[in-house]
Design an enzyme around this catalytic site. Sequence first.
Site, mmCIF file in Angstrom:
data_model
loop_
_atom_site.group_PDB
_atom_site.id
_atom_site.type_symbol
_atom_site.label_atom_id
_atom_site.label_comp_id
_atom_site.label_asym_id
_atom_site.label_seq_id
_atom_site.Cartn_x
_atom_site.Cartn_y
_atom_site.Cartn_z
ATOM 1 C CE LYS A 7 1.595 0.100 13.015
ATOM 2 N NZ LYS A 7 0.237 -0.099 12.479
ATOM 3 C CB SER A 32 3.119 5.731 7.401
ATOM 4 O OG SER A 32 2.795 5.734 6.025
ATOM 5 C CG ASN A 82 -0.432 0.739 2.394
ATOM 6 O OD1 ASN A 82 -0.524 1.964 2.473
ATOM 7 N ND2 ASN A 82 0.167 -0.005 3.334
ATOM 8 C CG PHE A 90 -1.032 9.190 7.230
ATOM 9 C CD1 PHE A 90 -0.912 7.829 7.461
ATOM 10 C CD2 PHE A 90 -0.220 10.062 7.952
ATOM 11 C CE1 PHE A 90 0.013 7.339 8.388
ATOM 12 C CE2 PHE A 90 0.701 9.589 8.887
ATOM 13 C CZ PHE A 90 0.817 8.229 9.096
ATOM 14 C CG ASN A 128 2.910 4.549 1.947
ATOM 15 O OD1 ASN A 128 3.738 4.212 1.120
ATOM 16 N ND2 ASN A 128 2.180 3.665 2.630
ATOM 17 C CB THR A 129 3.573 10.670 5.274
ATOM 18 O OG1 THR A 129 2.205 10.277 5.232
ATOM 19 C CG2 THR A 129 3.660 12.158 5.496
ATOM 20 C CG ASN A 169 3.270 0.751 9.582
ATOM 21 O OD1 ASN A 169 2.687 0.072 8.752
ATOM 22 N ND2 ASN A 169 2.861 1.962 9.904
#
Length: 344
Positions: A207, A171, A108, A112, A173-174, A236
């Site tokens: 996390k 994450s 993925n 967010f 993805n940011t 994660n």
Amino acid sequence: MSLYPLIRPFIFRIDAESAHRTTVTALRLKPAGGRPAPDPRLAVNLAGIAFPNPVGLAAGFDKDAQVPDAMLSLGFGFVEVGTLTPFPQPGNPRPRLFRLGEDRAVINRMGFNNGGQAAALERLLKRRHRPGIVGVNIGANKDAADRIADYARGVTVMKDVADYLTVNISSPNTPGLRALQSRAALDELLAGVMEARGQARPPVFLKVAPDLEPADIDDIAAVAADRKIDALIVANTTIGRPPLKSALRGETGGLSGAPLRDLALQRLRDFRKATGGAIPLIAAGGIASASDAYARIRAGASLVQLYSALVYEGPGLARRIVRDLPELMARDGFSRIEQAIGQD
């Protein structure tokens, strides 16, 4: 016998994100169901919270706090909603969610995407007196000028409706988010978070990513201890790529599911060693069975979380894990799951 293997091929004909949205919509329309009777042997006490069983739903499934009670009715001992940012944001362009069926994995790069904390707060206020443990995972907006202020704002907004708060800096993805895992940045971040939290409730969890060097792990453990973080969630998704069979293996984003199992288990062991067992650990990544969950518990996890495995195993997975854990405990001579924590 589960019907899910029979219907899964039809679900997989729909793109992954559309299938997920359809699932959440169906759960919203689902009549409120009863919850399984708790098995006292599986109770876990962590950070002052009495968890009825150690199997939780990881953040990412219910990003906007739309179906926490529906998921609790599926046998989860707790549900974590989010990641929620102060303001709504669309996330990255679609397609951004990919099933790697041959690998029982997911990639993925959602970024967010969520409707913002205000809308979720409204929903959580309506259910705040219902039973069931619901944690809130908070993050920073992509375009935030001050990401630490975003996290502090999230704590302030959500602390009265959360059984616990998770600070998500893991994450991939940011852009730049994982940089908050460096020692100085993390110390500044957690100082701001704990100041915004105020008194001792709710507990705050952190996390982290699995893509860490030994020095990173030591630094995170030290800062988490100094700032009195209540638990660490390990871990994660990974930006690494172990050998994969799927044609989609080259997609950019975080990899989760079965290929993450060994890395996530190793990182759990690493954090157990780095913290000396002084900070409770919550395991995530590649958990798809009672055996997987039990291995994490024996390696030092007090609780476990799953999400990607639901794509392949179906909605009955939490109940199956909860059903099968006592047999594994009995094999090893444990009458309570808490006795197994860290035995390896």
